[in-house]
Design an enzyme around this catalytic site. Sequence first.
Site, PDB file in Angstrom:
ATOM      1  CB  THR A  96      46.937  38.186  15.704  1.00 44.63           C
ATOM      2  OG1 THR A  96      46.027  38.222  15.795  1.00 44.63           O
ATOM      3  CG2 THR A  96      47.058  37.338  14.603  1.00 44.63           C
ATOM      4  CB  SER A 125      38.552  35.561  33.061  1.00 46.05           C
ATOM      5  OG  SER A 125      39.084  35.679  31.792  1.00 46.05           O
ATOM      6  CB  SER A 170      29.657  34.439  41.991  1.00 44.12           C
ATOM      7  OG  SER A 170      29.741  33.464  40.690  1.00 44.12           O
ATOM      8  CE1 TYR A 172      47.674  33.389  25.698  1.00 42.76           C
ATOM      9  CE2 TYR A 172      49.552  34.618  26.833  1.00 42.76           C
ATOM     10  CZ  TYR A 172      48.421  34.362  25.958  1.00 42.76           C
ATOM     11  OH  TYR A 172      48.528  35.630  25.704  1.00 42.76           O
ATOM     12  N   GLY A 208      36.235  28.667  27.360  1.00 46.20           N
ATOM     13  CA  GLY A 208      37.097  29.820  25.427  1.00 46.20           C
ATOM     14  C   GLY A 208      36.287  30.357  25.182  1.00 46.20           C
ATOM     15  CG  ASP A 252      39.790  37.285  25.179  1.00 43.99           C
ATOM     16  OD1 ASP A 252      39.657  37.075  24.449  1.00 43.99           O
ATOM     17  OD2 ASP A 252      40.427  36.223  26.527  1.00 43.99           O
TER      18      ASP A 252
HETATM   19  P1  ADP Z   1      37.750  31.402  30.106  1.00 44.39           P
HETATM   20  O1  ADP Z   1      38.040  32.905  30.016  1.00 44.39           O
HETATM   21  O2  ADP Z   1      37.314  31.011  28.943  1.00 44.39           O
HETATM   22  O3  ADP Z   1      35.880  31.174  30.687  1.00 44.39           O
HETATM   23  P2  ADP Z   1      39.446  31.853  32.554  1.00 44.39           P
HETATM   24  O4  ADP Z   1      40.524  30.416  33.097  1.00 44.39           O
HETATM   25  O5  ADP Z   1      40.545  32.447  31.616  1.00 44.39           O
HETATM   26  O6  ADP Z   1      38.461  30.711  31.070  1.00 44.39           O
HETATM   27  O7  ADP Z   1      38.729  32.271  33.325  1.00 44.39           O
HETATM   28  C1  ADP Z   1      37.978  31.259  34.371  1.00 44.39           C
HETATM   29  C2  ADP Z   1      37.646  31.796  35.794  1.00 44.39           C
HETATM   30  O8  ADP Z   1      36.818  32.905  35.619  1.00 44.39           O
HETATM   31  C3  ADP Z   1      36.343  30.722  36.336  1.00 44.39           C
HETATM   32  O9  ADP Z   1      37.382  29.751  37.097  1.00 44.39           O
HETATM   33  C4  ADP Z   1      36.555  31.343  37.233  1.00 44.39           C
HETATM   34  O10 ADP Z   1      37.063  31.271  38.491  1.00 44.39           O
HETATM   35  C5  ADP Z   1      36.297  32.502  36.824  1.00 44.39           C
HETATM   36  N1  ADP Z   1      35.025  33.614  36.515  1.00 44.39           N
HETATM   37  C6  ADP Z   1      34.055  33.594  35.468  1.00 44.39           C
HETATM   38  N2  ADP Z   1      33.262  33.919  35.558  1.00 44.39           N
HETATM   39  C7  ADP Z   1      32.803  33.141  36.755  1.00 44.39           C
HETATM   40  C8  ADP Z   1      31.076  34.258  37.107  1.00 44.39           C
HETATM   41  N3  ADP Z   1      29.953  34.555  36.987  1.00 44.39           N
HETATM   42  N4  ADP Z   1      31.288  33.567  38.739  1.00 44.39           N
HETATM   43  C9  ADP Z   1      32.345  33.486  39.612  1.00 44.39           C
HETATM   44  N5  ADP Z   1      33.550  32.899  38.895  1.00 44.39           N
HETATM   45  C10 ADP Z   1      33.774  33.680  37.861  1.00 44.39           C
HETATM   46 MG    MG Z   2      39.894  34.057  30.798  1.00 40.70          MG
END
Ligand code: ADP
Ligand code: MG
Length: 387
Positions: free
Chosen positions: A39, A131, A71, A224, A127, A174
Amino acid sequence: MKAREFAERRREFAARFGSGDEPRLYFAPGRVNLIGEHTDYNGGLVLPLAIERGTYVLMRRREAPPTRLYSAVTSLEAEFDPREPGAARRGDWADYAIGVFSILARERGAPPPCEALYFGDLPLEAGLSSSASLEVATAVAASSLGIALSPEEAARVAWRAENEFVGMECGIMDQYAVALGREGHLLLLDCGTLAYRHVPFDLPGASLVVSHTGLRRSLLASEYNLRRRECEQALSLIAGVVGERENLGAVSPEEFEAAKDVLPEVPRMRAEHVVYENARVREACAALAAGDPEELGLLLNRSHASLRDLFQVSCPELDALQEISLRQPGVWGCRMTGAGFGGCVIVLLEEEALAAYLDTVPELYRRATGREPSFLAVSPSAGARPL
Ligand code: ADP
Ligand code: MG
């Protein structure tokens, strides 16, 4: 996370970036959506919660460029010129953070050089919106560089970073959930107007579990984008009958019923999901206000059926986990959560039934699908903040 781990991370920061001022520590949670799926980009209602787990960042200014980000979750470092963050797109994890610097540079002038260490306890790509957590943590940590943002501003900068810099056209749920979470509350957000309200999650004896299918979302980007187009098509056909509407979130069930016969089958199914899912979010708030977990559970189940049959974003693993979950004693309701095609279901169940659920479901699910599930009990937690 414990004080001992923070002290270790501060030592790691000093080992990597050298001695100097103490960096400041910030946190942004992950999120899970209770109801209101697909939504958000239709300008409709969503009802997510921030969870306890998330992303931590230690940040401090540097004398001179480059800005350095590390990271500890991915063991990767990235460097860029803070005067030109927009030129630094890399196609990896750091884009989520650099994107925030890039948007800030456009809106407020380039942030000064800095160094930052990210760590956390949120699984990536599971999920739980790691991000948005990473983006919002970065936006909130910019206060260590003299850039103060309200939670709404942090959410919007983070959302622009993901859309315009990373190139993922996500809705704004989000980032809002991560930035504006409140302990013990859900966030009722109107994604069309960005009006929001915190809704108490006050169901004594109720628990929430996020159960992961062990299946990474596949197909996601293409399907999507296709759903977005199908929704736009449905909206323009409905508008031809009931008059201009900003988005599908602004179409009432009555208007949909009046217009549905002009819609071809696919856009009709997509619109029916969005319009009634939107109504279910309102009903869920009423069920919460009435302290009625049974009614809330039924709404979750209906949401799942609609996502499976009308919006068609479920998959056999999500359906299996949902059905197995529903068969367990003490489970009020369960639905897929997140964009779909893998990822998680969210389960509303009696606290007392939780241990038996966690005991029984893994083996049943493994036998049904051959996949390895994982589970996380969650409760509504506070949003991003300095620690
Ligand atoms: P979701 O948001 O559902 O976890 P996404 O594919 O949207 O999945 O985002 C995940 C991506 O965000 C990871 O593959 C990485 O590139 C990045 N990411 C998220 N948190 C971190 C972190 N703490 N350190 C490094 N990369 C991160
Ligand atoms: Mg994400």
